[in-house]
Design a protein around this motif. Structure first.
Motif, short mmCIF file in Angstrom:
data_model
loop_
_atom_site.label_atom_id
_atom_site.label_comp_id
_atom_site.label_asym_id
_atom_site.label_seq_id
_atom_site.Cartn_x
_atom_site.Cartn_y
_atom_site.Cartn_z
N ALA A 107 0.86 -1.18 0.14
CA ALA A 107 -0.09 -0.06 -0.20
C ALA A 107 0.86 1.41 0.07
O ALA A 107 0.59 2.38 -0.33
CB ALA A 107 -0.99 -0.04 1.21
N SER A 108 2.06 1.00 0.51
CA SER A 108 3.03 2.36 0.73
C SER A 108 4.30 1.98 0.13
O SER A 108 5.05 0.74 0.42
CB SER A 108 3.03 2.59 1.96
OG SER A 108 4.11 3.15 2.40
N HIS A 109 4.61 2.65 -0.68
CA HIS A 109 6.06 2.32 -1.34
C HIS A 109 7.11 3.65 -1.32
O HIS A 109 6.82 4.62 -2.09
CB HIS A 109 6.03 1.86 -2.91
CG HIS A 109 7.15 1.84 -3.49
ND1 HIS A 109 7.43 1.81 -5.00
CD2 HIS A 109 8.59 1.29 -3.16
CE1 HIS A 109 8.68 1.47 -5.42
NE2 HIS A 109 9.38 1.33 -4.29
N LEU A 110 7.91 3.65 -0.15
CA LEU A 110 8.83 4.97 -0.22
C LEU A 110 10.11 4.75 -0.81
O LEU A 110 10.51 3.61 -0.85
CB LEU A 110 8.90 4.98 1.51
CG LEU A 110 9.88 6.30 1.90
CD1 LEU A 110 9.26 6.67 3.22
CD2 LEU A 110 11.26 5.86 1.99
N TYR A 116 5.56 -3.58 9.91
CA TYR A 116 6.46 -4.46 9.36
C TYR A 116 6.87 -3.93 7.93
O TYR A 116 5.59 -3.23 7.36
CB TYR A 116 6.00 -6.04 9.28
CG TYR A 116 4.77 -6.15 8.43
CD1 TYR A 116 3.40 -6.16 9.09
CD2 TYR A 116 4.70 -6.43 7.12
CE1 TYR A 116 2.31 -6.09 8.28
CE2 TYR A 116 3.74 -6.56 6.51
CZ TYR A 116 2.48 -6.34 6.77
OH TYR A 116 1.49 -6.51 6.19
N CYS A 117 7.94 -4.22 7.29
CA CYS A 117 8.08 -3.73 6.03
C CYS A 117 9.28 -4.44 5.48
O CYS A 117 9.88 -5.34 5.99
CB CYS A 117 8.38 -2.25 6.02
SG CYS A 117 10.08 -1.98 6.77
N ILE A 118 9.47 -4.28 4.16
CA ILE A 118 10.54 -4.87 3.39
C ILE A 118 11.50 -3.65 3.04
O ILE A 118 10.86 -2.41 2.40
CB ILE A 118 10.17 -5.60 2.11
CG1 ILE A 118 9.43 -6.77 2.23
CG2 ILE A 118 11.37 -5.55 1.02
CD1 ILE A 118 10.39 -7.99 3.10
N SER A 119 12.74 -3.80 3.48
CA SER A 119 13.61 -2.74 3.15
C SER A 119 14.72 -3.10 2.03
O SER A 119 15.36 -4.05 2.65
CB SER A 119 14.16 -2.11 4.58
OG SER A 119 15.18 -1.48 4.23
N THR A 120 14.69 -2.59 1.09
CA THR A 120 15.63 -2.64 0.12
C THR A 120 16.77 -1.82 -0.26
O THR A 120 16.38 -1.05 -0.86
CB THR A 120 14.83 -3.45 -1.29
OG1 THR A 120 14.12 -4.41 -0.81
CG2 THR A 120 15.72 -3.93 -2.02
N LEU A 121 17.97 -2.05 0.00
CA LEU A 121 19.08 -0.94 -0.05
C LEU A 121 20.07 -1.48 -1.33
O LEU A 121 20.53 -2.58 -1.40
CB LEU A 121 19.74 -0.84 1.06
CG LEU A 121 21.00 -0.15 1.29
CD1 LEU A 121 20.82 1.26 0.89
CD2 LEU A 121 21.51 -0.35 2.76
N GLN A 122 20.18 -0.73 -2.36
CA GLN A 122 20.84 -0.75 -3.45
C GLN A 122 22.30 -0.77 -3.02
O GLN A 122 22.79 -0.18 -2.29
CB GLN A 122 20.58 0.22 -4.45
CG GLN A 122 19.16 0.15 -5.09
CD GLN A 122 18.73 -1.02 -5.60
OE1 GLN A 122 19.52 -1.67 -6.46
NE2 GLN A 122 17.59 -1.53 -5.22
N PRO A 123 23.13 -1.53 -4.10
CA PRO A 123 24.45 -1.36 -4.01
C PRO A 123 25.02 -0.33 -4.60
O PRO A 123 24.60 0.22 -5.18
CB PRO A 123 24.94 -2.62 -4.68
CG PRO A 123 23.98 -2.86 -5.59
CD PRO A 123 22.56 -2.19 -5.18
N GLY A 124 26.18 0.40 -3.90
CA GLY A 124 27.05 1.41 -4.48
C GLY A 124 27.51 2.05 -3.53
O GLY A 124 27.50 1.82 -2.21
N ARG A 125 28.28 3.42 -3.85
CA ARG A 125 29.27 3.90 -2.99
C ARG A 125 29.29 5.25 -3.08
O ARG A 125 28.89 5.98 -4.36
CB ARG A 125 30.81 3.39 -3.16
CG ARG A 125 31.05 2.21 -2.52
CD ARG A 125 32.44 1.78 -2.40
NE ARG A 125 33.13 1.92 -3.55
CZ ARG A 125 33.24 1.00 -4.37
NH1 ARG A 125 32.70 -0.17 -4.12
NH2 ARG A 125 33.97 0.99 -5.61
N GLU A 131 14.49 1.24 -0.93
CA GLU A 131 12.83 1.33 -0.87
C GLU A 131 12.65 0.89 0.31
O GLU A 131 13.14 -0.04 0.87
CB GLU A 131 12.54 0.68 -2.17
CG GLU A 131 12.97 1.08 -3.70
CD GLU A 131 12.94 0.09 -4.65
OE1 GLU A 131 11.70 0.03 -5.26
OE2 GLU A 131 13.61 -0.57 -4.90
N VAL A 132 11.26 1.23 0.80
CA VAL A 132 10.69 0.47 1.98
C VAL A 132 9.24 0.20 1.16
O VAL A 132 8.54 1.29 1.02
CB VAL A 132 10.60 1.55 2.96
CG1 VAL A 132 9.88 0.62 4.32
CG2 VAL A 132 12.15 2.02 3.49
#
Ligand code: PAN
Ligand code: ZN
Length: 191
Positions: free
Chosen positions: A28-31, A76-85, A61-62
């Motif tokens: 329902a929510s995509h941050l 609760y949520c899924i947190s997805t953090l991209q690779p990079g520097r 993204e959350v």
């Protein structure tokens, strides 16, 4: 125990989670947070400015299906953090204390490699490695930020915390974290 009137009861529900891709297809929510949302958080501000100028890539993204922000509920949520520097510093989340600082959180890592950096207002600092199958317990009063140290894969976590916890970003924007995670000479260093 008295049960509320049936008309006042929340109904059970379920959601689908794509464990590999790290998303909730029907969230329902995509941050989303891009490089430009991360100003003030990285050591190398010039490198961040260059990254913003070169397309402002997605950082993390959350995905969540919000539940009432009340005691007794689990958010609760899924947190997805991209690779990079950014320069030598690995991509990371902003990090926060909970508004109700006495509330804990569980992170179950589903994919990737990285660290959970944690700190207290009293000056303690700690970190835990995150790999698939690792569950990190963030105790009450610890601010927390995740860092993706993998070269190519997102860091995907399932997070769960009390419904009334809330997020306090302002203190971290002022204080920062005492440790950062860099790639130096091909090695991951926390300094
Ligand atoms: C997580 C975080 C999520 C994004 O769900 O909110 O990983 O990080 P920031 O909120 O620091 O931008 C969580 O810890 N919730 O409480
Ligand atoms: Zn949290």
């Amino acid at each position: 125990m008295t049960c509320p009137d049936p008309a006042d009861l929340m109904q059970p529900f379920s959601v689908d989670i794509d464990l590999q891709q790290g998303l909730m297809p029907n969230a329902a929510s995509h941050l989303t947070r891009h490089a430009s949302d991360m100003r003030g958080h990285y050591a190398d501000t010039d490198a961040l400015a260059r990254l913003i100028d070169s397309g402002d890539p997605l950082h993390y993204e959350v995905f969540e299906v919000p539940v009432p922000a009340q005691a007794g509920q689990w958010m609760y949520c899924i947190s997805t953090l991209q690779p990079g520097r950014v320069g030598d510093e690995f991509f990371m989340t902003k990090g926060h204390y909970h508004t109700l600082a006495e509330t804990a959180e569980i992170y179950l890592c589903l994919r990737g490699e990285g660290y959970m950096l944690m700190k207290t207002a009293g000056g303690q600092c700690a970190w835990q490695a995150m790999t698939r199958g690792k569950m990190v317990y963030v105790p009450p009063y610890w601010a927390h930020r995740s860092v993706n140290t993998h070269e190519g894969e997102p860091l995907v976590s399932f997070c769960v915390y009390p419904g009334d916890a809330g997020h306090n970003y302002g203190n971290i924007e002022r204080e920062g974290f005492p440790r950062r995670v860099f790639l130096r000479g091909g090695e991951i260093v926390i300094e």
